[in-house]
Scaffold this motif. Structure first.
Motif, PDB file in Angstrom:
ATOM      1  N   ASP A   1      17.682  33.635  25.893  1.00  0.00           N
ATOM      2  CA  ASP A   1      18.543  34.802  26.133  1.00  0.00           C
ATOM      3  C   ASP A   1      19.411  34.477  27.344  1.00  0.00           C
ATOM      4  OD1 ASP A   1      17.129  35.455  28.543  1.00  0.00           O
ATOM      5  OD2 ASP A   1      15.639  36.548  27.373  1.00  0.00           O
ATOM      6  N   ALA A   2      20.141  35.472  27.848  1.00  0.00           N
ATOM      7  CA  ALA A   2      21.139  35.200  28.893  1.00  0.00           C
ATOM      8  C   ALA A   2      20.588  34.389  30.058  1.00  0.00           C
ATOM      9  CB  ALA A   2      21.739  36.509  29.395  1.00  0.00           C
ATOM     10  N   GLU A   3      19.346  34.635  30.439  1.00  0.00           N
ATOM     11  CA  GLU A   3      18.850  33.847  31.585  1.00  0.00           C
ATOM     12  C   GLU A   3      17.592  33.057  31.311  1.00  0.00           C
ATOM     13  OE1 GLU A   3      17.580  38.125  32.990  1.00  0.00           O
ATOM     14  OE2 GLU A   3      19.511  37.226  32.581  1.00  0.00           O
ATOM     15  N   THR A   4      17.144  32.993  30.087  1.00  0.00           N
ATOM     16  CA  THR A   4      15.865  32.330  29.829  1.00  0.00           C
ATOM     17  C   THR A   4      16.033  31.094  28.959  1.00  0.00           C
ATOM     18  OG1 THR A   4      14.928  34.547  29.811  1.00  0.00           O
ATOM     19  CG2 THR A   4      13.465  32.749  29.151  1.00  0.00           C
ATOM     20  N   ILE A   5      15.374  30.032  29.385  1.00  0.00           N
ATOM     21  CA  ILE A   5      15.431  28.767  28.663  1.00  0.00           C
ATOM     22  C   ILE A   5      14.022  28.322  28.306  1.00  0.00           C
ATOM     23  CG2 ILE A   5      15.941  26.298  29.011  1.00  0.00           C
ATOM     24  CD1 ILE A   5      18.512  27.346  30.477  1.00  0.00           C
ATOM     25  N   LEU A   6      13.851  27.889  27.083  1.00  0.00           N
ATOM     26  CA  LEU A   6      12.587  27.271  26.666  1.00  0.00           C
ATOM     27  C   LEU A   6      12.756  25.771  26.877  1.00  0.00           C
ATOM     28  CD1 LEU A   6       9.799  27.413  25.130  1.00  0.00           C
ATOM     29  CD2 LEU A   6      11.115  27.049  23.027  1.00  0.00           C
ATOM     30  N   ALA A   7      11.826  25.155  27.582  1.00  0.00           N
ATOM     31  CA  ALA A   7      11.987  23.721  27.873  1.00  0.00           C
ATOM     32  C   ALA A   7      10.644  23.030  27.958  1.00  0.00           C
ATOM     33  CB  ALA A   7      12.738  23.528  29.193  1.00  0.00           C
ATOM     34  N   THR A   8      10.665  21.745  27.704  1.00  0.00           N
ATOM     35  CA  THR A   8       9.460  20.949  27.939  1.00  0.00           C
ATOM     36  C   THR A   8       9.273  20.837  29.446  1.00  0.00           C
ATOM     37  OG1 THR A   8      10.737  18.890  28.020  1.00  0.00           O
ATOM     38  CG2 THR A   8       9.849  19.539  25.861  1.00  0.00           C
ATOM     39  N   GLN A   9       8.021  20.556  29.822  1.00  0.00           N
ATOM     40  CA  GLN A   9       7.772  20.400  31.249  1.00  0.00           C
ATOM     41  C   GLN A   9       8.529  19.214  31.816  1.00  0.00           C
ATOM     42  OE1 GLN A   9       3.580  20.926  31.262  1.00  0.00           O
ATOM     43  NE2 GLN A   9       3.852  22.967  32.110  1.00  0.00           N
ATOM     44  N   ARG A  10       8.599  18.111  31.018  1.00  0.00           N
ATOM     45  CA  ARG A  10       9.251  16.905  31.556  1.00  0.00           C
ATOM     46  C   ARG A  10      10.723  17.175  31.867  1.00  0.00           C
ATOM     47  NH1 ARG A  10       8.529  13.932  25.786  1.00  0.00           N
ATOM     48  NH2 ARG A  10      10.019  15.255  24.680  1.00  0.00           N
ATOM     49  N   LEU A  11      11.378  18.030  31.073  1.00  0.00           N
ATOM     50  CA  LEU A  11      12.783  18.325  31.346  1.00  0.00           C
ATOM     51  C   LEU A  11      12.919  19.341  32.477  1.00  0.00           C
ATOM     52  CD1 LEU A  11      15.762  17.993  30.791  1.00  0.00           C
ATOM     53  CD2 LEU A  11      15.583  19.637  28.915  1.00  0.00           C
TER      54      LEU A  11
ATOM     55  N   LEU B   1      16.065  11.920  22.208  1.00  0.00           N
ATOM     56  CA  LEU B   1      17.356  11.727  21.541  1.00  0.00           C
ATOM     57  C   LEU B   1      18.468  12.526  22.211  1.00  0.00           C
ATOM     58  CD1 LEU B   1      19.169  10.690  19.269  1.00  0.00           C
ATOM     59  CD2 LEU B   1      18.364  12.603  17.863  1.00  0.00           C
ATOM     60  N   HIS B   2      18.319  13.847  22.223  1.00  0.00           N
ATOM     61  CA  HIS B   2      19.364  14.712  22.763  1.00  0.00           C
ATOM     62  C   HIS B   2      18.795  15.636  23.847  1.00  0.00           C
ATOM     63  CE1 HIS B   2      21.663  14.270  18.748  1.00  0.00           C
ATOM     64  NE2 HIS B   2      22.455  13.776  19.678  1.00  0.00           N
ATOM     65  N   PHE B   3      19.674  16.107  24.714  1.00  0.00           N
ATOM     66  CA  PHE B   3      19.264  17.069  25.740  1.00  0.00           C
ATOM     67  C   PHE B   3      18.534  18.251  25.101  1.00  0.00           C
ATOM     68  CE2 PHE B   3      20.565  20.669  28.626  1.00  0.00           C
ATOM     69  CZ  PHE B   3      19.781  20.290  29.700  1.00  0.00           C
ATOM     70  N   LYS B   4      19.126  18.772  24.013  1.00  0.00           N
ATOM     71  CA  LYS B   4      18.523  19.959  23.389  1.00  0.00           C
ATOM     72  C   LYS B   4      17.293  19.665  22.539  1.00  0.00           C
ATOM     73  CE  LYS B   4      22.153  21.941  21.886  1.00  0.00           C
ATOM     74  NZ  LYS B   4      23.149  22.753  21.203  1.00  0.00           N
ATOM     75  N   THR B   5      16.944  18.388  22.381  1.00  0.00           N
ATOM     76  CA  THR B   5      15.655  18.085  21.761  1.00  0.00           C
ATOM     77  C   THR B   5      14.565  18.734  22.608  1.00  0.00           C
ATOM     78  OG1 THR B   5      16.542  15.921  21.119  1.00  0.00           O
ATOM     79  CG2 THR B   5      14.143  16.196  21.009  1.00  0.00           C
ATOM     80  N   ASP B   6      14.829  18.851  23.912  1.00  0.00           N
ATOM     81  CA  ASP B   6      13.814  19.309  24.861  1.00  0.00           C
ATOM     82  C   ASP B   6      14.050  20.700  25.433  1.00  0.00           C
ATOM     83  OD1 ASP B   6      12.390  16.943  24.541  1.00  0.00           O
ATOM     84  OD2 ASP B   6      11.934  16.811  26.681  1.00  0.00           O
TER      85      ASP B   6
END
Ligand code: CIR
Length: 255
Positions: free
Chosen positions: A172-182, A162-167
């Motif tokens: 924090d300032a430099e860390t992102i939690l993401a799905t592998q596909r994204l 649905l949305h970019f942030k769904t994934d």
């Protein structure tokens, strides 16, 4: 990720008519209200002020306030949702933001953009093109935020998401939690990326709100990874919002 305020809106009985990509069951209002109360209480526990708006029965998806605006330190920008049934939610949100901010701008079109496609980091604003957010919407946002010193980078929301942030979400300032596909698309090169555990893709939509990471309950492997990385994780029930493709970020505007 440090905020003094948040805006939320109570879910109402019309949530049963909320948009969804796939019908996996009708959301239960009582349960959603309990989860929502837990969410708001957790935001408040950080010391932030939470402005809770009343349910809007004419807009079944109005609980997902994030899609109506982008809140930045310098001002707020009212969005223009790609989902036609959601466009009227923006007018309902505007007075609250005008009362909080000196400057409130708006996406006037012809393009479309929804807050769920926007990830603001300390260095840039990432916007995912999706079925709800198009190039013209991103171009207008880029122009509006440039005088405030923000750079926009266009990225892509994975097909069928649905949305970019769904994934993804900012931890924090430099860390992102993401799905592998994204993450595999390379859009987070230059950031530290923590991947959701395989099979736990739905855990990617979290929010870092002051000292806490609010994440949907039911994703133990990803929760353990985040705790091991030092984050103070709070798990919030999300079963009912998940039936409408909604998650932690969708439920608030944070500034
Ligand atoms: C919709 O399809 O618009 C809603 N049912 C879910 C919106 C979720 N919002 C978000 O991810 N920011």
């Amino acid at each position: 990720f440090e905020f003094t305020r948040a805006v939320t809106r109570k879910p109402g009985a019309s949530i049963i008519d909320g948009l969804r990509a796939q019908d996996i069951g009708t959301p239960n209002l009582e349960t959603m209200l309990q989860h929502h109360a837990d969410y708001v209480a957790t935001l408040r526990e950080t010391g932030a002020r939470v402005i809770e708006l009343p349910a809007l029965l004419d807009f079944p998806d109005a609980v997902f306030v994030e899609d109506t605006a982008l809140c930045l330190p310098q001002g707020a920008i009212l969005m223009r949702p790609g989902a036609e049934t959601r466009r009227g939610e923006v007018v309902q949100m505007a007075p609250t933001l005008r009362a909080q901010y000196d400057e409130v701008l708006e996406i006037s079109g012809p393009g479309f953009i929804e807050g769920g496609d926007i990830l603001t980091t300390e260095r840039e604003i990432l916007v995912g093109r999706s079925a709800r957010t198009d190039a013209a919407g991103i171009a207008e946002l880029t122009e509006l935020v440039a005088p405030w010193g923000h750079a926009v980078r266009e990225v892509h929301t994975p097909e069928g998401v649905l949305h970019f942030k769904t994934d993804c979400s900012l931890l924090d300032a430099e860390t992102i939690l993401a799905t592998q596909r994204l993450a595999a698309t390379g859009c987070f090169d230059g950031y530290r990326v923590i991947n959701t555990a395989p099979g736990e893709e739905a855990a990617a939509n979290t929010i870092r709100f002051n000292q806490f990471v609010l994440m949907p309950a039911g994703f133990p492997k990803t929760a353990a990874t985040l705790r091991a990385a030092g984050y103070d994780v709070r798990e919030i029930g999300n079963s009912e919002c998940a039936k409408l493709d909604g998650g932690m970020s969708c439920l608030s505007l944070r500034f």
